[in-house]
Design a protein around this motif. Structure first.
Motif, PDB file in Angstrom:
ATOM      1  N   PHE A 120      -7.197  -3.805  -0.980  1.00 32.44           N
ATOM      2  CA  PHE A 120      -5.864  -4.619  -0.280  1.00 32.44           C
ATOM      3  C   PHE A 120      -6.470  -4.036   0.867  1.00 32.44           C
ATOM      4  CE2 PHE A 120      -1.249  -3.117  -2.621  1.00 32.44           C
ATOM      5  CZ  PHE A 120      -1.917  -4.343  -3.602  1.00 32.44           C
TER       6      PHE A 120
ATOM      7  N   ARG B 218       0.954  -1.208  -0.150  1.00 30.18           N
ATOM      8  CA  ARG B 218      -0.377  -0.455   0.157  1.00 30.18           C
ATOM      9  C   ARG B 218       0.865   0.904  -0.047  1.00 30.18           C
ATOM     10  NH1 ARG B 218      -4.166  -1.180   4.995  1.00 30.18           N
ATOM     11  NH2 ARG B 218      -4.655   1.234   4.770  1.00 30.18           N
TER      12      ARG B 218
ATOM     13  N   ILE C 140      -6.881  -0.280  -6.239  1.00 31.80           N
ATOM     14  CA  ILE C 140      -6.056  -0.442  -5.386  1.00 31.80           C
ATOM     15  C   ILE C 140      -5.543  -0.810  -4.065  1.00 31.80           C
ATOM     16  CG2 ILE C 140      -3.616  -0.857  -5.207  1.00 31.80           C
ATOM     17  CD1 ILE C 140      -3.316  -0.383  -8.006  1.00 31.80           C
ATOM     18  N   SER C 141      -6.272   0.490  -3.879  1.00 33.81           N
ATOM     19  CA  SER C 141      -6.208   0.206  -1.867  1.00 33.81           C
ATOM     20  C   SER C 141      -6.733   0.053  -1.400  1.00 33.81           C
ATOM     21  CB  SER C 141      -5.953   1.962  -1.252  1.00 33.81           C
ATOM     22  OG  SER C 141      -4.604   2.849  -2.545  1.00 33.81           O
TER      23      SER C 141
ATOM     24  N   ILE D 184      -7.195   4.694 -10.135  1.00 33.57           N
ATOM     25  CA  ILE D 184      -6.522   3.101 -10.012  1.00 33.57           C
ATOM     26  C   ILE D 184      -6.113   3.010  -8.549  1.00 33.57           C
ATOM     27  CG2 ILE D 184      -4.436   2.214 -10.647  1.00 33.57           C
ATOM     28  CD1 ILE D 184      -4.846   2.660 -13.898  1.00 33.57           C
TER      29      ILE D 184
ATOM     30  N   VAL E 252       1.991   2.179  -3.643  1.00 29.94           N
ATOM     31  CA  VAL E 252       0.794   2.490  -4.071  1.00 29.94           C
ATOM     32  C   VAL E 252       0.748   3.796  -4.043  1.00 29.94           C
ATOM     33  CG1 VAL E 252      -1.582   2.071  -5.211  1.00 29.94           C
ATOM     34  CG2 VAL E 252       0.194   0.408  -4.769  1.00 29.94           C
TER      35      VAL E 252
END
Length: 799
Positions: free
Chosen positions: A273, A241, A269-270, A265, A244
């Motif tokens: 996760f 994380r 993604i966060s 994005i 990112v």
């Protein structure tokens, strides 16, 4: 326990072993009195016949057996050893022999328990000039502290075995070799008292604790691997994380070229996760809860089974509340550790290690400066580690005392109420509760002060990182994304460190509980089946061959017992309280093994008979009648769970219990209460007799089987017992000597040995101890005063 200590070269030279002589036992005598070395003229007038020109003595006493008077240079020597060879008994003080005697000249060698110490005495028929005396006299040759008395008693018992072998066979090599299975009472490394285990918990290495932990987890390797894998995946998600975040800040936000797609994005993604980590965390927590519960349940079962098979010598040294705490509270601590600590601890450690590596790649300088305070924190934890262990061990002991107090009061509530001591017992309990509360409060106060200090020091590292990082961003040496990434990893490193400061406390609680649990699990039962033990069908032929036994090795209860019992005989055991009657019963039932000699059952050493085979063929009615919480039916069936109701009723009738059982509201299903207190004493005893009869035993043990019965019931029970004992070997203890008149032989025990043996009429004709006991009972029954019994002993000796 070590019985052969190593002597120095000068001590061995002073010992001067002759040809064919070898050292068999060598133990410390740490309170031995050593006369100082003076001139012959100075010491001869005081020393008596035992004095020698060099100031030492062969016997350490004058001709009359009195110890020498202390001289100016006399002292108490702590570095003294008692050495026993196959020919001599020698006392060594340093490299000087202060006492020696040939074992062939000894009548008896003893280790006697005195107030606060023990003394080694020798009875000999030879004086200091090697003249044969008409009468033996006792010589005190050494003293030992309570720290060494058990060890010394074993060595002296070995010396006595050699003395006996020399007298009987003329050969010391045929003497029984004495060994000790007892643990050391003190640790040889640190000198602390041992808690009844083979290893010292203070000197036990971390690897030993780790082995215990791995042994604990041995049956749950699969679950542990799955939990560890989940920890690895969770740590990987947490580590990804911040990367990112750095990409989004440096490539999208700082440049101003970011798009809505980049934002989407980043958020996607966060969020993925985050959701993945949460789901895995929930699964991991549930798995840890199940693992902790399974482990604690497994430990409880192991502890319960182990307590069942451990010898009475171990159980009697522990209080019920202490054992209950180990089964319930300590296993609960293990469960709490796996539920609350284990899963979080390893994932946190992994996260911290990875965070530290990434921080070093971003800025070694910033990482090094921030870690200075971590070193201080770990140094403080290292300094206070032993103190933390000590305070929690002390808290556990106070908890055991509190549990024992509750157990005693609840079990003895009738006695408390009978004597009207409720307030006194309440005050006693309140005092123990206050002591426990004070100990707990001191521990929590220490932690309440210690933890904030550690947290503050860890916070200082974060402030240093912010200060240096901000300067680097302003100077253009670091991007904003790198700073945020560094700060995030710094949070991963320093945030858990606050929790990690609690870790020593939680780990130490677990380690303390683990040691207390393995203190029981590692204990070897003293009474167990030997290799090659066999099952036998008991016929009842007993032989006691030179049997000696004491619950404490330095306090013999029975000495040199020899007799034979033929199958079907009834043997009555008679004597004053404390002479060893019940001890003999314990040896027959193999609740204990003899210290010396052996007991033969049908030509087989009792130690070579399988314990289960022996006990399954014994019927027992003990003096202290114990009934389990449950119904009358359950208690009678305890000896034979598969017995039918008809068999139970038949046994109850034989014990004269059927009539009173039928009068109870629920008959055989009547609940007897804890320890059977809902029944009268006579009723409890009749139920116990029915329990003994039910299994149709080959061997009967009756310890005051009719003591709690009224005259009518006693007569009926005696008739039943007479029928029951027919054809069965029976050992009976009774203080009502009239109940033993039908015994084939009576054994009178006095002063730890057999004083008289014979039938009722034969012993009356001897007019010895048994005659005196019978006479005293007759006079008491007639209401006449009894001042003395026939052998001149005080009547108070008879119970």
């Amino acid at each position: 326990m070590k019985l052969l200590f190593t002597l120095t070269g000068s001590q061995l030279e002073a010992l001067a072993l002759s040809a064919g002589e070898k050292l068999v036992y060598c133990v410390p005598a740490d309170l031995a009195y050593v006369p100082g070395v003076g001139t012959k003229a100075d010491r001869a007038p005081e020393a008596g016949a035992g004095a020698k020109a060099d100031g030492t003595r062969n016997f350490g006493a004058g001709a009359a057996g009195e110890l020498e008077k202390p001289g100016v240079s006399d002292r108490y020597e702590t570095a003294t050893y008692i050495a026993v060879t196959n020919k001599r008994l020698v006392v060594l003080a340093g490299d000087k022999v202060t006492y020696q005697i040939a074992l062939k000249d000894c009548e008896k060698v003893r280790c006697e328990h005195q107030v606060g110490c023990g003394i080694i005495t020798v009875t000999t028929l030879v004086d200091s000039d090697e003249n044969i005396m008409g009468e033996g006299y006792d010589v005190c040759v050494a003293r030992v502290s309570m720290r060494q008395i058990v060890r010394a008693s074993y060595a002296i018992r070995g010396a006595q075995a050699i003395v006996r072998s020399l007298k009987e066979n003329g050969d010391a090599e045929k003497a029984e070799q004495i060994t000790s299975s007892e643990y050391e009472t003190y640790c040889e490394k640190c000198g602390r008292a041992m808690p009844g285990t083979s290893t010292c918990p203070y000197c036990e290495g971390k690897m030993d604790v780790a082995k215990k932990f791995m042994s604990l987890c041995g049956g749950f390797v699969g679950k542990l691997l799955l939990i560890s894998l989940s920890m690895l995946v969770i740590s990987g998600m947490n580590m990804a994380r911040p990367m990112v975040q750095r990409w989004f800040i440096d490539d999208a936000l700082s440049t101003g070229e970011g798009t809505w797609a980049d934002l989407g994005i980043f958020v996607g993604i966060s969020f993925a996760f985050l959701i993945g980590a949460i789901l895995l965390e929930v699964w991991k927590n549930l798995a840890c809860i199940k693992l902790g519960s399974a482990l604690s349940m497994s430990l409880r079962e192991k502890l319960y089974v182990k307590i069942q098979i451990l010898s009475l010598s171990f159980i009697n040294k522990r209080k019920p509340g202490e054992l209950m705490n180990r089964v319930s509270r300590d296993t609960g601590r293990i469960r709490e550790f796996f539920e609350e600590v284990f899963g979080y601890m390893f994932s946190t450690l992994l996260t911290m290690i990875v965070s530290l590596v990434v921080m070093l790649t971003i800025s070694p300088l910033m990482t090094g400066l921030s870690l200075m305070f971590v070193v201080v924190v770990f140094a403080l934890m290292k300094v206070f580690w032993h103190h933390i262990h000590t305070i929690f061990h002390r808290q556990w002991l106070k908890s055991d005392e509190l549990s024992n107090s509750i157990q005693d009061i609840i079990s003895g509530m009738r006695i408390v109420k009978t004597f009207g001591t409720e307030e006194r017992e309440a005050e006693r309990f309140s005092k123990k509760a206050r002591d426990y509360a004070k100990t707990q409060s001191r521990n929590e106060t220490f932690w309440a002060i210690f933890f904030p200090i550690l947290t503050f020091l860890l916070g200082c590292g974060t402030y240093v990182a912010v200060l240096i990082g901000g300067q680097n961003v302003l100077a253009g040496k670091m991007t904003m994304g790198q700073l945020v990434q560094f700060m995030t990893y710094s949070g991963y490193l320093f945030g858990p460190l606050g929790w990690m400061t609690h870790l020593p406390r939680m780990v130490m609680q677990m380690v303390t509980s683990l040691n207390r649990i393995y203190d029981v699990l590692d204990e070897e039962p003293r009474i167990k089946d030997r290799d090659g033990s066999k099952e036998i069908e008991i016929k009842g032929h007993f032989q006691f061959e030179k049997v000696s036994f004491g619950y404490n090795t330095y306090e013999p209860v029975l000495e040199d017992i020899n007799f034979e019992v033929k199958p079907g005989e009834m043997i009555g055991l008679v004597g004053a309280s404390g002479t060893g009657k019940s001890t003999m019963i314990n040896l027959i039932m193999r609740l204990y093994d003899p210290d010396q000699g052996r007991i033969m059952l049908d030509g087989v050493d009792l130690r070579d008979v399988k314990v289960e085979s022996l006990h399954s063929q014994i019927g027992v009615v003990l003096q202290e009648t114990f009934l389990f919480s449950g119904t009358i039916l359950d208690n009678i069936r305890f000896a034979k769970p598969t017995a039918t109701l008809a068999e139970v009723i038949q046994a109850a009738k034989a014990a004269n219990a059927h009539d009173f059982i039928c009068k109870t509201p629920d008959g055989y299903n009547t609940y007897v209460g804890e320890h059977g207190y809902n029944l009268s004493g006579g009723e409890r005893q009749r139920v116990a007799i029915a329990r003994a009869i039910l299994n149709n035993p080959k061997l009967l043990i009756l310890d005051e089987a009719t003591s709690a019965l009224d005259t009518e019931s006693e007569f009926l029970i005696q008739q039943a017992l007479n029928r029951l004992t027919s054809g069965r070997t029976t050992f009976a203890i009774a203080h009502r000597l009239s109940t033993l008149r039908e015994a084939n032989r009576l054994i009178v025990i006095d002063k730890h040995s057999i004083a008289e043996m014979g039938s009722h009429n034969e012993l009356l004709e001897k007019k010895g101890i048994y005659y005196g006991l019978v006479t005293a009972q007759l006079r008491m029954a007639e209401g006449r005063p009894v001042d003395k019994i026939g052998d001149g002993n005080a009547a108070e000796n008879m119970v």
